[in-house]
Design a protein around this motif. Structure first.
Motif, PDB file in Angstrom:
ATOM      1  N   VAL A 266     -55.759 -45.886 105.056  1.00  0.00           N
ATOM      2  CA  VAL A 266     -55.699 -47.097 104.224  1.00  0.00           C
ATOM      3  C   VAL A 266     -55.325 -46.731 102.791  1.00  0.00           C
ATOM      4  O   VAL A 266     -54.480 -47.385 102.156  1.00  0.00           O
ATOM      5  N   MET A 267     -55.936 -45.687 102.275  1.00  0.00           N
ATOM      6  CA  MET A 267     -55.614 -45.255 100.908  1.00  0.00           C
ATOM      7  C   MET A 267     -54.150 -44.833 100.802  1.00  0.00           C
ATOM      8  O   MET A 267     -53.430 -45.197  99.855  1.00  0.00           O
ATOM      9  N   LEU A 268     -53.711 -44.085 101.766  1.00  0.00           N
ATOM     10  CA  LEU A 268     -52.326 -43.633 101.746  1.00  0.00           C
ATOM     11  C   LEU A 268     -51.365 -44.805 101.904  1.00  0.00           C
ATOM     12  O   LEU A 268     -50.304 -44.855 101.258  1.00  0.00           O
ATOM     13  N   ALA A 269     -51.709 -45.773 102.763  1.00  0.00           N
ATOM     14  CA  ALA A 269     -50.831 -46.921 102.966  1.00  0.00           C
ATOM     15  C   ALA A 269     -50.681 -47.737 101.691  1.00  0.00           C
ATOM     16  O   ALA A 269     -49.582 -48.202 101.364  1.00  0.00           O
ATOM     17  N   TYR A 270     -51.810 -47.892 100.964  1.00  0.00           N
ATOM     18  CA  TYR A 270     -51.734 -48.642  99.698  1.00  0.00           C
ATOM     19  C   TYR A 270     -50.821 -47.932  98.709  1.00  0.00           C
ATOM     20  O   TYR A 270     -49.991 -48.567  98.032  1.00  0.00           O
ATOM     21  N   SER A 271     -50.951 -46.635  98.620  1.00  0.00           N
ATOM     22  CA  SER A 271     -50.107 -45.881  97.684  1.00  0.00           C
ATOM     23  C   SER A 271     -48.640 -45.955  98.086  1.00  0.00           C
ATOM     24  O   SER A 271     -47.741 -46.146  97.266  1.00  0.00           O
ATOM     25  N   LEU A 272     -48.397 -45.814  99.380  1.00  0.00           N
ATOM     26  CA  LEU A 272     -47.008 -45.856  99.850  1.00  0.00           C
ATOM     27  C   LEU A 272     -46.412 -47.247  99.711  1.00  0.00           C
ATOM     28  O   LEU A 272     -45.205 -47.395  99.479  1.00  0.00           O
ATOM     29  N   LEU A 273     -47.261 -48.280  99.855  1.00  0.00           N
ATOM     30  CA  LEU A 273     -46.758 -49.641  99.735  1.00  0.00           C
ATOM     31  C   LEU A 273     -46.185 -49.903  98.345  1.00  0.00           C
ATOM     32  O   LEU A 273     -45.117 -50.505  98.203  1.00  0.00           O
TER      33      LEU A 273
END
Length: 463
Positions: A202-209
């Protein structure tokens, strides 16, 4: 003022650094969790395989005990009733017991305590099997009392075997319980690892988004620029395509014009040669000397043959090749019309549909004309009827060859002696054959007639 300008970018720099650090930490957590998940999953797979092996061991031990029990039961049934049907169960159990023990020993390999128990089970089974075999043999021989005494003396071995197998199965059950407990603990760790992976994802997805949104904006701007360039490129391609179409149309018109010119040239050559043939015919009427008449007739016929070859020539789409079968068939028809108007001589033809160079086909047509003319004039004297067979194609060795055979009078029997070196016609044929690397071959055609074969080793087929 300068100090303020140096301090303004500092919060942005720190924020970017923190974002990058967060992405790196998230990636590391994801990788760590994925690695742990893989390790735990493989451990569970190994444990499941071990559990499955334990169940198989227990089943195999139960099967072995059942076989020994069946063997003993059938022994007792036979001794009590002396019915042969009990022996069938005994023999079936005896045949299967060795294989069952081998499989049990193989499955217990790698576990020393269980291997020792398997060896004990095997020893007891062997003893019981030998005792049962002996008592059955005694009963078959009529010594029933002796057999019953042996059974009473060996009763304790069967109880000992059951106890040993029970201990073996209890040990496997104990190990199975331990493995199940270990699987439960592993499953708990796997759940924790999955939750950690989900959080990191989830943390990585937010950053990548956030990064993807920025990239999408830049991509949209680039796509707009690319579309404008694409419009210009399509216009240039259309212009170039129109130029190529015009050039192709011009080339096609030139090709058709050249084709018409070549066809017209061949017809003009053929017509000119036909005119020469007519002039020779007029001169023939004025000649009184027999030798001069023969020379003029031969010259007229050869000019007529060459004229026919040129007039019948039809070039292919490449303006270089000709269909050999169509051309040679046309030459034969013209010669037949000119030399055999009454139809007393029949012609049988078989030409392979090959594409050859126009110059080579013309030469072959001249050779064919000379051979056919020679056959018509010399093979069938005194208006004799007959058949001339003509073929062109590949021989047994793959080399192209032309064959002309007749059923006439044969070599040396007609007027003017048909032979290998007869007259100008044979000389013309020999000289033309040298262009293809061979010489004409003459032979008798069965009981009557002559066969001429011309081979073309250097002739190449086009397309």
């Amino acid at each position: 003022m300068n100090e303020t300008s140096r301090q303004v970018p500092e919060p942005r720099t720190r924020a970017a650094y923190r974002r990058q650090l967060a992405v790196i930490i998230s990636l590391c957590l994801v990788l760590l969790t994925a690695t742990s998940t893989v390790i735990l999953t493989r451990g569970i797979n190994y444990q499941l395989a071990d559990v499955s092996k334990t169940y198989q061991l227990i089943q195999q031990a139960s099967k072995t005990l059942l076989l020994v029990t069946n063997m003993e039961t059938s022994q007792r049934g036979y001794l009590l009733t002396l019915e042969r049907s009990y022996l069938d169960l005994y023999y079936a159990a005896s045949l299967s017991i060795d294989e069952s023990m081998s499989r049990l020993a193989s499955m217990a390999r790698g576990n020393p305590p269980q291997e020792e128990r398997v060896r004990e089970i095997e020893a007891l089974t062997t003893q019981i099997q030998g005792g049962v075999r002996q008592t059955v043999q005694l009963a078959v021989e009529g010594q029933l009392g002796k057999a019953l005494e042996d059974i009473r003396s060996d009763k304790g071995k069967m109880d000992q075997l059951r106890e040993t197998i029970r201990n073996f199965m209890d040990e496997e059950d104990r190990r199975l319980i331990q493995r199940n407990d270990k699987i439960d603990r592993t499953r708990d760790w796997l759940t924790i690892a999955s939750l950690a992976a989900l959080t990191s994802a989830v943390m990585l997805a937010y950053s990548l988004l956030s990064r993807v949104q920025r990239y999408v904006r830049l991509l949209s701007e680039g796509q707009s620029a690319l579309l404008s360039e694409n419009v210009l490129l399509e216009e240039r391609v259309q212009e170039r395509t129109a130029e190529l179409e015009n050039a192709r149309a011009v080339a096609e018109r030139e090709r058709r014009r050249v084709e018409v010119l070549l066809q017209d040239s061949n017809h003009r050559i053929g017509n000119s040669l036909a005119t020469v043939s007519s002039l020779l015919s007029l001169q023939l009427r004025e000649a009184t000397n027999e030798n001069a008449r023969r020379v003029l007739i031969a010259a007229r016929d050869r000019v007529q043959t060459i004229s026919t070859a040129h007039r019948r020539l039809r070039l292919g789409d490449d303006l270089e090749t000709v269909r050999a079968d169509e051309f040679l068939q046309a030459v034969v028809e013209d010669i037949t019309t000119a030399l055999v108007p009454g139809g007393r001589i029949k012609f049988e033809t078989a030409f392979a549909p090959l594409n050859l160079n126009a110059r080579d086909v013309t030469t072959i047509g001249i050779i064919l004309g000379e051979l056919v003319t020679n056959a018509v004039k010399h093979a069938f004297p005194d208006n004799r009827e007959g058949i001339v067979s003509i073929s062109f194609g590949r021989g047994e060795d793959g080399v192209l060859e032309l064959a002309v055979a007749d059923d006439g009078v044969g070599q040396g029997k007609g007027k003017g002696k048909r032979g290998k070196r007869q007259g100008l016609g044979m000389l013309v044929i020999e000289q033309l054959c040298l262009q293809f690397g061979d010489a004409p071959h003459y032979s008798n055609n069965g009981d009557a007639g002559t066969r001429a074969v011309i081979r073309f080793p250097s002739l190449e087929v086009r397309g």
